[in-house]
Design a protein around this motif. Structure first.
Motif, PDB file in Angstrom:
ATOM      1  N   SER A  17       0.851  -1.106   0.056  1.00 44.70           N
ATOM      2  CA  SER A  17       0.020  -0.042  -0.005  1.00 44.70           C
ATOM      3  C   SER A  17       0.696   1.289  -0.048  1.00 44.70           C
ATOM      4  CB  SER A  17      -0.909  -0.008   1.249  1.00 44.70           C
ATOM      5  OG  SER A  17      -1.877  -1.137   1.184  1.00 44.70           O
ATOM      6  N   ALA A  18       2.134   1.113   0.385  1.00 49.11           N
ATOM      7  CA  ALA A  18       3.111   2.390   0.422  1.00 49.11           C
ATOM      8  C   ALA A  18       3.752   2.816  -0.742  1.00 49.11           C
ATOM      9  CB  ALA A  18       3.995   2.116   1.500  1.00 49.11           C
ATOM     10  N   ASP A  19       3.969   3.749  -0.776  1.00 53.47           N
ATOM     11  CA  ASP A  19       4.966   4.265  -1.868  1.00 53.47           C
ATOM     12  C   ASP A  19       6.361   4.125  -1.543  1.00 53.47           C
ATOM     13  OD1 ASP A  19       3.199   5.535  -3.515  1.00 53.47           O
ATOM     14  OD2 ASP A  19       2.891   7.009  -2.171  1.00 53.47           O
ATOM     15  N   LYS A  20       6.798   4.103  -0.153  1.00 54.15           N
ATOM     16  CA  LYS A  20       7.962   4.103   0.579  1.00 54.15           C
ATOM     17  C   LYS A  20       7.810   2.971   1.711  1.00 54.15           C
ATOM     18  CE  LYS A  20      10.052   7.871  -1.539  1.00 54.15           C
ATOM     19  NZ  LYS A  20      10.590   9.563  -1.075  1.00 54.15           N
ATOM     20  N   PHE A  21       8.588   2.049   1.944  1.00 57.20           N
ATOM     21  CA  PHE A  21       8.261   1.431   3.175  1.00 57.20           C
ATOM     22  C   PHE A  21       9.995   1.226   3.900  1.00 57.20           C
ATOM     23  CE2 PHE A  21       8.653  -2.484   5.797  1.00 57.20           C
ATOM     24  CZ  PHE A  21       7.498  -2.512   6.290  1.00 57.20           C
ATOM     25  N   VAL A  22       9.691   1.537   5.288  1.00 52.24           N
ATOM     26  CA  VAL A  22      10.929   1.506   5.878  1.00 52.24           C
ATOM     27  C   VAL A  22      11.020   0.373   7.112  1.00 52.24           C
ATOM     28  CG1 VAL A  22      12.312   3.004   7.662  1.00 52.24           C
ATOM     29  CG2 VAL A  22      11.322   4.183   6.028  1.00 52.24           C
ATOM     30  N   VAL A 188      -1.771  11.267   9.003  1.00 53.98           N
ATOM     31  CA  VAL A 188      -1.589   9.810   9.490  1.00 53.98           C
ATOM     32  C   VAL A 188      -2.799   9.047   8.996  1.00 53.98           C
ATOM     33  CG1 VAL A 188      -1.486   8.170  11.731  1.00 53.98           C
ATOM     34  CG2 VAL A 188      -0.338  10.477  11.600  1.00 53.98           C
ATOM     35  N   PHE A 189      -2.775   7.897   8.426  1.00 58.33           N
ATOM     36  CA  PHE A 189      -3.714   6.934   8.186  1.00 58.33           C
ATOM     37  C   PHE A 189      -3.468   5.657   8.748  1.00 58.33           C
ATOM     38  CE2 PHE A 189      -3.316  10.374   4.786  1.00 58.33           C
ATOM     39  CZ  PHE A 189      -4.685  10.561   4.515  1.00 58.33           C
ATOM     40  N   TYR A 190      -4.397   4.880   9.042  1.00 59.40           N
ATOM     41  CA  TYR A 190      -4.308   3.630   9.421  1.00 59.40           C
ATOM     42  C   TYR A 190      -4.782   2.575   8.738  1.00 59.40           C
ATOM     43  CZ  TYR A 190      -3.416   6.131  13.899  1.00 59.40           C
ATOM     44  OH  TYR A 190      -2.984   6.870  14.803  1.00 59.40           O
ATOM     45  N   GLN A 191      -3.957   1.415   8.551  1.00 57.85           N
ATOM     46  CA  GLN A 191      -4.409   0.328   7.422  1.00 57.85           C
ATOM     47  C   GLN A 191      -5.654  -0.335   8.091  1.00 57.85           C
ATOM     48  OE1 GLN A 191      -1.726  -3.045   8.580  1.00 57.85           O
ATOM     49  NE2 GLN A 191      -1.954  -3.870   6.342  1.00 57.85           N
ATOM     50  N   ASN A 192      -6.103  -0.635   6.917  1.00 57.45           N
ATOM     51  CA  ASN A 192      -7.639  -1.577   6.815  1.00 57.45           C
ATOM     52  C   ASN A 192      -7.327  -2.761   6.275  1.00 57.45           C
ATOM     53  OD1 ASN A 192      -9.407  -0.395   8.879  1.00 57.45           O
ATOM     54  ND2 ASN A 192      -9.639   1.119   7.203  1.00 57.45           N
ATOM     55  N   PHE A 193      -6.804  -4.091   7.004  1.00 59.00           N
ATOM     56  CA  PHE A 193      -6.802  -5.231   6.383  1.00 59.00           C
ATOM     57  C   PHE A 193      -7.753  -6.309   6.973  1.00 59.00           C
ATOM     58  CE2 PHE A 193      -4.444  -9.358   5.661  1.00 59.00           C
ATOM     59  CZ  PHE A 193      -4.412  -9.075   4.202  1.00 59.00           C
ATOM     60  N   THR A 194      -8.451  -6.802   6.282  1.00 63.79           N
ATOM     61  CA  THR A 194      -9.239  -8.196   6.744  1.00 63.79           C
ATOM     62  C   THR A 194      -8.664  -9.434   6.352  1.00 63.79           C
ATOM     63  OG1 THR A 194     -11.186  -6.784   6.623  1.00 63.79           O
ATOM     64  CG2 THR A 194     -11.387  -9.166   6.675  1.00 63.79           C
ATOM     65  N   LYS A 225      -3.227 -11.255  -5.350  1.00 60.14           N
ATOM     66  CA  LYS A 225      -4.705 -10.732  -5.495  1.00 60.14           C
ATOM     67  C   LYS A 225      -5.478 -10.581  -4.137  1.00 60.14           C
ATOM     68  CE  LYS A 225      -5.057 -12.929 -10.163  1.00 60.14           C
ATOM     69  NZ  LYS A 225      -5.843 -13.910 -10.830  1.00 60.14           N
ATOM     70  N   LEU A 226      -5.161 -11.745  -3.143  1.00 62.34           N
ATOM     71  CA  LEU A 226      -5.947 -11.610  -1.919  1.00 62.34           C
ATOM     72  C   LEU A 226      -5.353 -10.398  -1.051  1.00 62.34           C
ATOM     73  CD1 LEU A 226      -5.943 -15.154  -0.319  1.00 62.34           C
ATOM     74  CD2 LEU A 226      -7.691 -13.962  -1.412  1.00 62.34           C
ATOM     75  N   ILE A 227      -4.079 -10.034  -1.180  1.00 61.47           N
ATOM     76  CA  ILE A 227      -3.882  -8.889  -0.398  1.00 61.47           C
ATOM     77  C   ILE A 227      -4.520  -7.729  -1.030  1.00 61.47           C
ATOM     78  CG2 ILE A 227      -1.884  -7.177  -0.083  1.00 61.47           C
ATOM     79  CD1 ILE A 227      -0.008  -9.861   0.030  1.00 61.47           C
ATOM     80  N   ASN A 228      -4.553  -7.539  -2.157  1.00 67.48           N
ATOM     81  CA  ASN A 228      -5.086  -6.293  -2.864  1.00 67.48           C
ATOM     82  C   ASN A 228      -6.665  -6.167  -2.417  1.00 67.48           C
ATOM     83  OD1 ASN A 228      -2.752  -5.334  -4.042  1.00 67.48           O
ATOM     84  ND2 ASN A 228      -3.193  -6.505  -5.717  1.00 67.48           N
ATOM     85  N   THR A 229      -7.247  -7.451  -2.802  1.00 66.88           N
ATOM     86  CA  THR A 229      -8.967  -7.650  -2.284  1.00 66.88           C
ATOM     87  C   THR A 229      -9.351  -7.192  -1.021  1.00 66.88           C
ATOM     88  OG1 THR A 229      -9.093  -9.276  -4.165  1.00 66.88           O
ATOM     89  CG2 THR A 229     -10.739  -9.259  -2.663  1.00 66.88           C
ATOM     90  N   THR A 233     -10.082   0.576   2.331  1.00 63.23           N
ATOM     91  CA  THR A 233      -9.594   2.109   2.282  1.00 63.23           C
ATOM     92  C   THR A 233      -9.079   2.345   3.731  1.00 63.23           C
ATOM     93  OG1 THR A 233     -11.358   2.523   0.799  1.00 63.23           O
ATOM     94  CG2 THR A 233     -10.412   4.509   2.009  1.00 63.23           C
ATOM     95  N   HIS A 234      -7.880   3.132   3.725  1.00 59.92           N
ATOM     96  CA  HIS A 234      -7.300   3.501   4.865  1.00 59.92           C
ATOM     97  C   HIS A 234      -8.030   4.588   5.640  1.00 59.92           C
ATOM     98  CE1 HIS A 234      -4.148   0.538   3.456  1.00 59.92           C
ATOM     99  NE2 HIS A 234      -3.752   1.402   2.240  1.00 59.92           N
ATOM    100  N   THR A 235      -7.960   4.335   7.034  1.00 58.68           N
ATOM    101  CA  THR A 235      -8.532   5.340   7.783  1.00 58.68           C
ATOM    102  C   THR A 235      -7.929   6.533   8.277  1.00 58.68           C
ATOM    103  OG1 THR A 235     -10.014   3.462   8.708  1.00 58.68           O
ATOM    104  CG2 THR A 235     -10.093   5.482   9.725  1.00 58.68           C
TER     105      THR A 235
END
Length: 242
Positions: A17-22, A188-194, A225-229, A233-235
């Motif tokens: 989901s990120a443009d850059k990951f640290v 700041v946004f929070y990840q939404n992953f089910t 595909k599962l990860i994307n599905t 939307t990030h909160t």
């Protein structure tokens, strides 16, 4: 994110989901945390794989980056054996296992962060996740502690949005909504992953295992595909702070 051992699907959702990951490697080690362990499915049950690490100067000053493995412990061979026995009949065993085998048998890898980052980057390549990654301890000009360090990292990488797992909200917003990040004009946004369900080799489905469980069973293309599905939307921080 701290470089964890054999991370779960949600970790790769965050990366994707990120443009850059640290990789936040220069923070305190927690020996009972996901830095050193994770779960796979062995038969019909989950199995915890734990890396033995050495903290000769004490746990209070040990960071992920400077923590080494216990050299006399044959844990690598044991982990590979457990993985092989658990997934030998999985559809993508012959594709993925040699990749893991090459990393575990690399004797030049003696530090925890080094191993975890190597595995994560290799699995990213396997899934064709191309997000640029950085290692916090290698970034120049980064200072501060806690959320102030996050601000410094964002400034160093010229980022004005910060995506976080929702579980870190209390850490980030301990003093105020959005914490030091928002005070420094970083949204700041929070990840939404089910967590999704997918076919597993034996028994009833077990959730929240290492990503390798999904990869062995359905392969890299279907895993992404599962990860994307299942990445929603990030909160925005204000939606959780009110």
């Amino acid at each position: 994110m701290q470089p964890t051992y054999l991370p779960w699907l949600g970790y790769f959702s965050l990366i994707n989901s990120a443009d850059k990951f640290v990789f936040l490697d220069n923070v305190k080690l927690e020996k009972s945390d996901w830095h050193v362990r994770n779960k796979i499915k062995s038969g019909r049950q989950e199995l915890m794989l734990t890396c033995p690490v050495s903290t000769p100067k004490g746990r209070m000053i040990a960071t992920i980056e400077n923590t080494q493995f216990v050299s006399a412990n044959p844990w690598r061979r044991k982990h590979l054996k457990s993985i092989a026995e658990s997934y030998a009949k999985a559809p993508f065993f012959s594709s993925l296992f040699p990749l893991l085998d090459s990393i575990y048998n690399d004797e030049s890898i003696t530090f925890l962060a080094q191993m975890n980052i190597k595995i994560i980057r290799a699995l990213m390549d396997y899934m064709n996740i191309t997000t640029p990654t950085f290692i916090a301890s290698e970034l120049e000009g980064v200072s501060g502690v806690k959320d102030a360090r996050l601000v410094s990292i964002c400034n160093e990488l010229e980022c004005n949005n910060y995506l976080s797992p929702v579980g870190a909200q209390a850490y980030i917003e301990k003093e105020s909504p959005g914490g030091a990040l928002v005070k420094n004009d970083i949204e700041v946004f929070y990840q939404n992953f089910t967590h999704p369900k997918y076919p597993q080799v034996k028994g009833e489905f077990i959730s929240h295992l290492s990503v390798i469980d999904c990869l062995f069973n359905i392969g890299p293309v279907e895993t992404v595909k599962l990860i994307n599905t299942y990445t929603g939307t990030h909160t925005h921080y204000q939606s959780l702070s009110v």
